[in-house]
Scaffold this motif. Structure first.
Motif, short mmCIF file in Angstrom:
data_model
loop_
_atom_site.label_atom_id
_atom_site.label_comp_id
_atom_site.label_asym_id
_atom_site.label_seq_id
_atom_site.Cartn_x
_atom_site.Cartn_y
_atom_site.Cartn_z
N ASP A 4 13.79 -35.96 26.66
CA ASP A 4 13.44 -35.17 25.48
C ASP A 4 14.28 -33.90 25.38
O ASP A 4 14.63 -33.49 24.26
N PHE A 5 14.56 -33.27 26.52
CA PHE A 5 15.31 -32.02 26.47
C PHE A 5 16.73 -32.26 25.95
O PHE A 5 17.21 -31.52 25.08
N ARG A 6 17.40 -33.28 26.46
CA ARG A 6 18.74 -33.59 25.98
C ARG A 6 18.71 -34.04 24.52
O ARG A 6 19.57 -33.65 23.72
N GLU A 100 31.37 -36.79 23.73
CA GLU A 100 30.26 -36.14 23.05
C GLU A 100 30.47 -34.63 23.10
O GLU A 100 31.15 -34.09 23.97
N TYR A 101 29.82 -33.93 22.19
CA TYR A 101 30.01 -32.48 22.10
C TYR A 101 29.48 -31.73 23.32
O TYR A 101 29.80 -30.56 23.51
N GLU A 102 28.66 -32.37 24.13
CA GLU A 102 28.16 -31.69 25.32
C GLU A 102 29.29 -31.32 26.29
O GLU A 102 29.10 -30.46 27.14
N TRP A 103 30.45 -31.95 26.13
CA TRP A 103 31.58 -31.64 27.00
C TRP A 103 32.45 -30.51 26.44
O TRP A 103 33.36 -30.03 27.11
N ALA A 169 32.45 -19.82 32.29
CA ALA A 169 32.46 -21.00 31.43
C ALA A 169 31.08 -21.21 30.85
O ALA A 169 30.07 -21.09 31.55
N ILE A 170 31.02 -21.53 29.57
CA ILE A 170 29.75 -21.72 28.87
C ILE A 170 29.65 -23.16 28.38
O ILE A 170 30.48 -23.62 27.60
N PHE A 171 28.62 -23.86 28.84
CA PHE A 171 28.34 -25.24 28.44
C PHE A 171 26.94 -25.32 27.85
O PHE A 171 26.12 -24.41 28.02
N ALA A 172 26.66 -26.41 27.19
CA ALA A 172 25.29 -26.67 26.73
C ALA A 172 24.37 -26.75 27.94
O ALA A 172 24.72 -27.37 28.96
N LYS A 173 23.21 -26.15 27.85
CA LYS A 173 22.26 -26.16 28.97
C LYS A 173 21.84 -27.58 29.31
O LYS A 173 21.56 -27.90 30.47
N ALA A 174 21.80 -28.44 28.30
CA ALA A 174 21.37 -29.84 28.52
C ALA A 174 22.52 -30.75 28.91
O ALA A 174 22.32 -31.96 29.07
N SER A 175 23.71 -30.21 29.09
CA SER A 175 24.90 -31.03 29.37
C SER A 175 24.87 -31.65 30.76
O SER A 175 24.22 -31.14 31.68
N LEU A 176 25.59 -32.74 30.90
CA LEU A 176 25.74 -33.37 32.21
C LEU A 176 26.48 -32.43 33.17
O LEU A 176 26.21 -32.45 34.37
N PHE A 196 41.45 -26.64 34.57
CA PHE A 196 40.03 -26.87 34.31
C PHE A 196 39.84 -27.81 33.12
O PHE A 196 39.00 -28.70 33.15
N LYS A 197 40.65 -27.63 32.08
CA LYS A 197 40.59 -28.53 30.93
C LYS A 197 40.87 -29.96 31.37
O LYS A 197 40.17 -30.90 30.96
N ASN A 198 41.87 -30.14 32.21
CA ASN A 198 42.20 -31.48 32.71
C ASN A 198 41.07 -32.03 33.58
O ASN A 198 40.81 -33.24 33.58
N HIS A 199 40.42 -31.15 34.32
CA HIS A 199 39.29 -31.56 35.16
C HIS A 199 38.16 -32.12 34.29
O HIS A 199 37.57 -33.17 34.60
N ILE A 200 37.87 -31.45 33.18
CA ILE A 200 36.83 -31.93 32.27
C ILE A 200 37.29 -33.21 31.58
O ILE A 200 36.50 -34.14 31.39
N GLN A 201 38.58 -33.28 31.22
CA GLN A 201 39.10 -34.51 30.60
C GLN A 201 38.95 -35.69 31.55
O GLN A 201 38.60 -36.80 31.12
N ASP A 202 39.18 -35.48 32.83
CA ASP A 202 38.99 -36.55 33.82
C ASP A 202 37.53 -37.00 33.85
O ASP A 202 37.25 -38.21 33.96
N ALA A 203 36.61 -36.06 33.75
CA ALA A 203 35.19 -36.42 33.73
C ALA A 203 34.86 -37.22 32.49
O ALA A 203 34.11 -38.19 32.53
N VAL A 204 35.43 -36.81 31.36
CA VAL A 204 35.24 -37.53 30.10
C VAL A 204 35.76 -38.95 30.22
O VAL A 204 35.11 -39.91 29.81
#
Length: 211
Positions: A4-6, A100-103, A169-176, A196-204
């Motif tokens: 529900d939170f997400r 998704e926008y959570e990233w 760094a600021i992310f959505a609180k409900a983000s993975l 760091f951008k590449n690190h997140i792209q790898d996660a995506v």
């Protein structure tokens, strides 16, 4: 499994970003200067889309607002109800069209800020202080004691943190990203912005592979 939170929060994060850019979300966007940066951060902090802000030396707190600081060329972040002063260098928004926008996140880089000199040594590039009047700081211990120089602290006295370097760094609180406790290691500040951008792209890419 339903979360529900997400389900409640992630659409709000997406809406906040789309509103910020009038529906035309860029791959990246930069803001410079204390006033411009403070305006965006204050908007994020007051939005109904809850955020979690990852701190320069690890850990994190929720951002509740931002204003210009009593210190020249600095801003003050309301993190967890306590003001944190820093000298901003650049605020960057990053979007990943394949995710998704959570990233999507905001990265706040800082300039070097001189220590106040209140402490002889610092374990980290940050200080926890009591501001007894605008721009005048004393040791945190006076807050715990409730007095300074034999007199009770005034109503104007408050706790203040100062970040002397690093990035946030600021992310959505409900983000993975926030749900992964390993991200509390301060990697966003240890890596260069591009890394760091590449690190997140790898996660995506990994998440997309699972799907």
């Amino acid at each position: 499994m339903k979360d529900d939170f997400r389900d409640d929060q992630l659409p709000k994060w997406e809406d906040m970003i789309k509103t910020l850019f009038d529906g035309k979300v860029p791959l990246s966007k930069e803001w410079h200067g204390p006033q411009s940066i403070a305006k965006i951060l204050d908007s994020i902090g007051h939005n109904q889309a809850l955020n979690h802000t990852f701190l320069p030396n690890g850990g994190g707190l929720d951002l509740h607002g931002c204003s210009l600081s009593n210190e020249n060329e600095c801003i003050e972040l309301n993190l967890g109800g306590i003001g944190h002063v820093l000298k901003p260098k650049k605020l960057t928004f990053q979007w990943f069209p394949s995710a998704e926008y959570e990233w999507s996140y905001f990265l706040l880089e800082t300039e070097k800020l001189k220590p106040t000199g209140v402490y002889e040594e610092l374990l980290y590039d940050e200080e926890e202080l009591v501001e007894i009047q605008p721009g005048e700081y004393v040791e945190r211990s006076y807050w715990d004691a409730g007095e300074f120089n034999g007199e009770p602290l005034t109503k104007e006295a408050r706790l203040v943190g100062r970040y002397l370097s690093g990035s946030l760094a600021i992310f959505a609180k409900a983000s993975l990203y926030n749900r992964n406790t390993n991200t509390y290691d301060g990697r966003h500040s240890k890596l260069s912005p591009d890394s760091f951008k590449n690190h997140i792209q790898d996660a995506v890419n990994y998440i997309n592979g699972l799907n």
